[in-house]
Design a protein around this motif. Structure first.
Motif, PDB file in Angstrom:
ATOM      1  N   LEU A 185      11.296 -50.866   4.958  1.00  0.00           N
ATOM      2  CA  LEU A 185      11.437 -51.937   4.601  1.00  0.00           C
ATOM      3  C   LEU A 185      10.303 -52.835   3.836  1.00  0.00           C
ATOM      4  O   LEU A 185       9.015 -52.629   4.273  1.00  0.00           O
ATOM      5  CB  LEU A 185      11.787 -52.908   5.822  1.00  0.00           C
ATOM      6  N   ARG A 186      10.547 -53.321   2.800  1.00  0.00           N
ATOM      7  CA  ARG A 186       9.294 -53.929   1.793  1.00  0.00           C
ATOM      8  C   ARG A 186       9.949 -55.360   1.430  1.00  0.00           C
ATOM      9  O   ARG A 186      10.744 -55.700   0.847  1.00  0.00           O
ATOM     10  CB  ARG A 186       9.124 -53.118   0.827  1.00  0.00           C
ATOM     11  N   LEU A 187       9.241 -56.486   2.080  1.00  0.00           N
ATOM     12  CA  LEU A 187       9.666 -57.769   1.889  1.00  0.00           C
ATOM     13  C   LEU A 187       8.680 -58.633   0.991  1.00  0.00           C
ATOM     14  O   LEU A 187       7.382 -58.261   0.808  1.00  0.00           O
ATOM     15  CB  LEU A 187       9.942 -58.623   3.067  1.00  0.00           C
ATOM     16  N   ALA A 188       9.161 -59.380  -0.093  1.00  0.00           N
ATOM     17  CA  ALA A 188       8.276 -60.063  -0.862  1.00  0.00           C
ATOM     18  C   ALA A 188       7.351 -61.116   0.063  1.00  0.00           C
ATOM     19  O   ALA A 188       7.856 -61.641   1.004  1.00  0.00           O
ATOM     20  CB  ALA A 188       9.095 -61.009  -1.885  1.00  0.00           C
ATOM     21  N   ALA A 237       9.600 -63.622   8.642  1.00  0.00           N
ATOM     22  CA  ALA A 237      10.382 -62.456   8.977  1.00  0.00           C
ATOM     23  C   ALA A 237      10.625 -61.762  10.566  1.00  0.00           C
ATOM     24  O   ALA A 237       9.732 -61.813  11.047  1.00  0.00           O
ATOM     25  CB  ALA A 237       9.996 -61.660   8.025  1.00  0.00           C
ATOM     26  N   MET A 238      11.766 -61.416  10.774  1.00  0.00           N
ATOM     27  CA  MET A 238      11.853 -60.845  12.047  1.00  0.00           C
ATOM     28  C   MET A 238      12.740 -59.589  11.555  1.00  0.00           C
ATOM     29  O   MET A 238      13.835 -59.566  10.723  1.00  0.00           O
ATOM     30  CB  MET A 238      12.666 -61.555  12.988  1.00  0.00           C
ATOM     31  N   VAL A 239      12.247 -58.571  12.247  1.00  0.00           N
ATOM     32  CA  VAL A 239      13.198 -57.184  12.139  1.00  0.00           C
ATOM     33  C   VAL A 239      13.658 -56.724  13.398  1.00  0.00           C
ATOM     34  O   VAL A 239      12.930 -56.633  14.526  1.00  0.00           O
ATOM     35  CB  VAL A 239      12.373 -56.134  11.490  1.00  0.00           C
ATOM     36  N   ASP A 240      14.904 -56.829  13.608  1.00  0.00           N
ATOM     37  CA  ASP A 240      15.545 -56.500  14.896  1.00  0.00           C
ATOM     38  C   ASP A 240      15.145 -57.264  16.129  1.00  0.00           C
ATOM     39  O   ASP A 240      14.568 -56.792  17.310  1.00  0.00           O
ATOM     40  CB  ASP A 240      15.311 -54.816  15.315  1.00  0.00           C
ATOM     41  N   GLY A 241      14.684 -58.466  15.674  1.00  0.00           N
ATOM     42  CA  GLY A 241      14.507 -59.541  16.840  1.00  0.00           C
ATOM     43  C   GLY A 241      12.789 -59.418  17.036  1.00  0.00           C
ATOM     44  O   GLY A 241      12.155 -60.071  17.988  1.00  0.00           O
ATOM     45  N   GLN A 242      12.065 -58.710  16.234  1.00  0.00           N
ATOM     46  CA  GLN A 242      10.581 -58.492  16.426  1.00  0.00           C
ATOM     47  C   GLN A 242       9.927 -59.104  15.169  1.00  0.00           C
ATOM     48  O   GLN A 242      10.497 -58.834  14.119  1.00  0.00           O
ATOM     49  CB  GLN A 242      10.246 -57.030  16.606  1.00  0.00           C
ATOM     50  N   PRO A 243       9.005 -59.902  15.386  1.00  0.00           N
ATOM     51  CA  PRO A 243       8.107 -60.432  14.298  1.00  0.00           C
ATOM     52  C   PRO A 243       7.688 -59.199  13.243  1.00  0.00           C
ATOM     53  O   PRO A 243       7.252 -58.143  13.811  1.00  0.00           O
ATOM     54  CB  PRO A 243       6.860 -61.114  14.840  1.00  0.00           C
ATOM     55  N   HIS A 244       7.727 -59.537  11.991  1.00  0.00           N
ATOM     56  CA  HIS A 244       7.264 -58.746  10.889  1.00  0.00           C
ATOM     57  C   HIS A 244       6.101 -59.102  10.390  1.00  0.00           C
ATOM     58  O   HIS A 244       6.016 -60.253  10.011  1.00  0.00           O
ATOM     59  CB  HIS A 244       8.383 -58.786   9.923  1.00  0.00           C
ATOM     60  N   ASN A 245       5.299 -58.064  10.057  1.00  0.00           N
ATOM     61  CA  ASN A 245       3.663 -58.701   9.775  1.00  0.00           C
ATOM     62  C   ASN A 245       3.570 -58.608   8.403  1.00  0.00           C
ATOM     63  O   ASN A 245       2.523 -58.935   7.850  1.00  0.00           O
ATOM     64  CB  ASN A 245       2.572 -57.628  10.652  1.00  0.00           C
ATOM     65  N   HIS A 287      20.114 -52.070  11.154  1.00  0.00           N
ATOM     66  CA  HIS A 287      18.963 -53.190  11.366  1.00  0.00           C
ATOM     67  C   HIS A 287      19.335 -54.639  10.787  1.00  0.00           C
ATOM     68  O   HIS A 287      19.988 -54.805   9.838  1.00  0.00           O
ATOM     69  CB  HIS A 287      17.666 -52.632  10.631  1.00  0.00           C
ATOM     70  N   LEU A 288      18.863 -55.414  11.486  1.00  0.00           N
ATOM     71  CA  LEU A 288      19.031 -56.725  10.982  1.00  0.00           C
ATOM     72  C   LEU A 288      17.626 -57.490  10.835  1.00  0.00           C
ATOM     73  O   LEU A 288      16.545 -57.554  11.773  1.00  0.00           O
ATOM     74  CB  LEU A 288      19.622 -57.607  12.171  1.00  0.00           C
ATOM     75  N   VAL A 289      17.385 -58.078   9.668  1.00  0.00           N
ATOM     76  CA  VAL A 289      16.053 -58.683   9.122  1.00  0.00           C
ATOM     77  C   VAL A 289      16.813 -60.284   8.667  1.00  0.00           C
ATOM     78  O   VAL A 289      17.645 -60.239   8.148  1.00  0.00           O
ATOM     79  CB  VAL A 289      15.668 -57.911   7.843  1.00  0.00           C
ATOM     80  N   THR A 290      15.960 -61.191   9.268  1.00  0.00           N
ATOM     81  CA  THR A 290      15.920 -62.450   9.215  1.00  0.00           C
ATOM     82  C   THR A 290      14.574 -63.045   8.758  1.00  0.00           C
ATOM     83  O   THR A 290      13.396 -62.606   8.950  1.00  0.00           O
ATOM     84  CB  THR A 290      16.423 -63.219  10.304  1.00  0.00           C
ATOM     85  N   PHE A 291      14.835 -63.872   7.502  1.00  0.00           N
ATOM     86  CA  PHE A 291      13.454 -64.678   7.225  1.00  0.00           C
ATOM     87  C   PHE A 291      13.982 -65.951   6.271  1.00  0.00           C
ATOM     88  O   PHE A 291      15.126 -66.306   6.146  1.00  0.00           O
ATOM     89  CB  PHE A 291      12.745 -63.865   6.111  1.00  0.00           C
ATOM     90  N   THR A 292      13.091 -66.933   6.037  1.00  0.00           N
ATOM     91  CA  THR A 292      13.155 -67.943   5.422  1.00  0.00           C
ATOM     92  C   THR A 292      13.072 -68.045   3.964  1.00  0.00           C
ATOM     93  O   THR A 292      11.797 -67.088   3.469  1.00  0.00           O
ATOM     94  CB  THR A 292      12.248 -69.043   5.864  1.00  0.00           C
TER      95      THR A 292
END
Length: 788
Positions: free
Chosen positions: A736-739, A745-753, A764-769
């Motif tokens: 996973l590579r996010l801009a 960002a959260m990945v499967d309910g865990q914060p993404h650094n 997998h579920l990824v959420t972000f603003t």
């Protein structure tokens, strides 16, 4: 006649040919009635393992005891026949009987000797002037029957056939033995087991409507432009005829129109036997069409009619849907164009007097092709023909298989264009990315090197200056079919020198990378040094002190940014100049064949996803969605193939079924849906997930059946909240590579650094603003032509 047994035997090589290549003495030459060869033979018993290996010069169909062998079409296929001839192998025990049997092989002109190339300088008898067949029936190691001069021959009810011409069939004519055969000089060493998916029929399409024109002919609309043929059932008197013409579009007033077919007659003439219900579909040709116009002469009535698409692409391997139905139709149009143009060879179009394996079209589309269908064997086979047709000095032909290699007097110098010949490296690279096939890299590497050295030699240095005129050594098509913009002030176009130099950098860099993968360190070093020299020369020659590229057009900036040709000190200024080129074109496309696939990825790369979205989604000409709004069901050759007022562009070069601009679908999968193969772990062993959010397309859902399993990715928006759902196949790992501007960002309910994150197989579920770009700035860039 059309009851078939699909008994294609496993694709192992057929070693030790003892059969001869046999020519029917009933044959009278190109453009005359098709012929057959036949033989009666006895079998004491049937072992159950009987296999027929068969090929031909020309096209063939085979029948044993009146039943067709297999259901493959356009066999043995199309290769560079003098060096590589495919053969097919079929299990045929079910067709044989103890005692007397009869085999009959129908032969027609096909690609071997019917017209190739266009009207002003057509080529006939390209790879030979005699049709012939070679076949062996074996049980285990025992040869039960082989072709030799003892076979008989005769003429067929197919009175004429040709790839461009169509087919004339007289059902009153029996296929009767009239002559013998002769064995031709032939080297069986050129026979290769068929390397790709065979051409097959796809699901037929019934007409959605029909009407009578002013002359009483019936026009049928099958709703979809395609490559294939019309099949019909007819009853009537002996001697009555059914004639069918084909068209892709209707003209401005709704009249049947096929002026863009040029000298391709693309016709079917069927004469009835008068024996009741008669069924017919062509045997040795295909057409590109959506509409069919039927003329009946005499007492006859069509009781059923349908359009039958044919293709080497028989299974769809990807899907893409969004909140914009025009975009969804664009993807479907691209698939239909691939189907119609992936008939043995990746051709430019399936309708006019061309239908050739243009290398430029294939190199820009190969990535998209590998998403939409399993194109591994298909493109591998074609690349081998590219290697055969490559000239001694390394020049790659414009089209492969190349009719001009055998008859160069008709089209001298029909090879050597940058952007086209680069297919020799770019297509194998796509096969490596998608299928992990390092073998094709090793196999094609010597040809790649010869090509790169040829391009360098055009001007003996890192700046390539192609000659302007066709046929001159190193002539380049440049950014073919780039839209000119307003007639009052046409938009600037990339020069051939810049385009050729950029491609020399692209391919020398790529060949250096391939050399590293294949373990040739010395070659890798030489190519890397060449690429560095070209890059430095490009900056000196084509970038001004202010950071403006000298041709100041969309293609120059798109390719230069995508391939990192802009020096760091000029990047910010060049970005502004790039955006200005979009403004001057009022937010529309200003690119041709080589620039278009790079345009949107380059805009995203410079941090302008909103501008990329604006260009992609605008619905005026030139634009991807314009043609969809105009009713296109395939991809057009020209952005303005049908103009805004409904008038048809110049028919001398105007196809409505060209896949090249459909290469944007690669960006839809890799950029918008956000999944792609990892070049460091190819074949989708590692899948990189990196979505580009375009709010107007929400919700997006895409999938691809990779060699390691099905990949899925999709996202939807609720206000500024993005929900990105992905599925990593069980045979792969995800990355996973996010801009950076995708916040919280959260990945499967865990914060993404923010760093690349490995994903295990599964969902997998990824959420972000998501913060949308400033739309007013984009709108301004479409209107203002100010430079920085």
């Amino acid at each position: 006649m059309h009851d078939t047994l699909d008994k294609r035997a496993p694709g192992q090589a057929h070693a030790g040919w003892v059969a001869q290549m046999v020519h029917p003495l009933a044959d009278q030459g190109v453009g005359t009635p098709a012929s057959f060869i036949s033989k009666q033979f006895d079998l004491a018993s049937i072992a159950g393992d009987e296999v027929l290996a068969i090929s031909a010069l020309g096209l063939y169909r085979c029948f044993i005891n009146g039943k067709r062998v297999g259901d493959d079409l356009m066999t043995p296929g199309w290769t560079s026949y003098d060096a590589r001839l495919s053969y097919q192998t079929y299990a045929v025990a079910d067709l044989l009987v103890p005692g007397q049997n009869r085999i009959e092989i129908w032969l027609a002109d096909g690609w071997l000797r019917s017209q190739l190339m266009w009207g002003g300088h057509p080529i006939f008898n390209t790879w030979g002037d005699k049709i012939a067949a070679i076949a062996e029936l074996r049980s285990g190691e025992n040869a039960l029957l082989v072709t030799d001069a003892s076979w008989q021959s005769g003429a067929l009810p197919i009175r004429k056939s040709g790839i461009y011409f169509g087919e004339v069939f007289d059902a009153r004519v029996p296929a009767a033995v009239s002559s013998g055969t002769e064995a031709l000089p032939f080297d069986p060493a050129i026979l290769v087991a068929h390397e790709t998916t065979p051409v097959r029929e796809l699901a037929p399409l019934a007409p959605i409507k029909s009407w009578a024109d002013a002359e009483g002919r019936t026009v049928y609309d099958f709703s979809q432009n395609m490559g294939g043929y019309v099949a019909f059932t007819v009853t009537g008197d002996a001697g009555a005829t059914v004639s069918i013409e084909h068209a892709e579009v209707l003209d401005q007033d709704g009249t049947f129109y096929n002026g863009n077919y040029r000298t391709a007659e693309a016709r079917i003439d069927y004469t009835l036997a008068g024996t009741g219900e008669e069924h017919y579909r062509p045997h040795f040709t295909f057409q590109g069409f959506r509409y069919a116009r039927v003329t009946i002469t005499g007492n006859a009535r069509i009781t059923a009619i349908e359009a039958v698409p044919i293709s080497s692409v028989t299974e769809v391997k990807a899907s893409f849907t969004s909140g914009n139905k025009l975009v969804d139709r664009l993807v479907l149009n691209t698939l239909w164009s691939q189907r119609a143009n992936f008939i043995e060879v990746p051709t430019d179009c399936p309708q006019r007097d061309e239908r050739l394996g243009w290398t430029g079209d294939a190199q820009v589309f190969a990535g998209t092709a590998c998403y939409l269908a399993d194109s591994h064997g298909f493109l591998t086979k074609w690349i081998r023909d590219v290697m055969v047709d490559q000239r001694e000095d390394g020049a790659v032909p414009h089209v492969v298989p190349d009719p001009t290699r055998m008859q160069p007097e008709h089209y001298p110098g029909f090879f050597g264009s940058t952007g086209w010949g680069d297919a020799i490296a770019i297509v194998p690279w796509q096969l490596y990315l998608h299928y992990g096939d390092a073998a094709i890299l090793r196999e094609a590497l010597p040809a790649m090197v010869k090509w790169v050295d040829f391009v360098w030699s055009i001007s003996d240095g890192p700046i390539v200056n192609p000659p302007r005129f066709w046929g001159a050594r190193g002539f380049s098509f440049g950014d073919w079919l780039q839209p000119k913009g307003p007639s009052a002030k046409p938009l600037p176009t990339i020069g051939d020198d810049a385009a050729a130099t950029i491609y020399l950098f692209i391919t020398s860099s790529l060949v250096g990378r391939i050399a590293t993968i294949t373990g040739d360190k010395a070659l890798a070093s030489r190519m890397e040094k060449m690429a560095a020299e070209v890059k430095a020369a490009f900056a000196r020659e084509f970038i001004t002190a202010s950071g403006r590229l000298c041709y100041d057009d969309q293609t120059s900036y798109a390719l230069a940014f995508l391939h990192d040709l802009i020096p760091a000190e000029h990047v910010e200024a060049a970005k502004r100049y790039f955006k200005s080129t979009i403004g001057r074109s009022e937010g529309r496309i200003g690119t041709g064949f080589i620039g278009t696939p790079a345009l949107l990825p380059a805009l995203v790369k410079i941090g302008e996803p909103g501008l990329a979205a604006s260009v992609f989604l605008q619905e005026e000409v030139p634009g991807w969605l314009y043609q969809v709004k105009k009713g296109a069901t395939t991809i057009w050759e020209r952005w303005d193939a049908i103009q805004a007022d409904g008038s048809i562009y110049n028919p001398q070069m105007n196809s409505y079924n060209h896949y090249a601009y459909g290469a944007v679908c690669q960006w839809l999968f890799e950029g918008v849906a956000g999944f792609r193969p990892d070049a460091n772990d190819p074949g989708f062993a590692t899948v990189v997930f990196e979505p580009t959010i375009i709010p107007e397309l929400s919700p997006v859902a895409a999938s691809h059946d990779s060699k390691n399993g099905t990949i899925r990715a999709g996202w939807s928006m609720d206000g500024d909240k993005v929900r990105y759902e992905i599925e990593v196949p069980q045979g792969a790992r995800g990355l996973l590579r996010l801009a950076p501007d995708y916040r919280d960002a959260m990945v499967d309910g865990q914060p993404h650094n923010g760093a690349d994150r490995e994903l295990a197989p599964g969902k997998h579920l990824v959420t972000f603003t998501y913060a949308a770009p400033q739309r007013e700035e984009i709108a301004a860039s479409r209107v203002n032509a100010r430079t920085p």
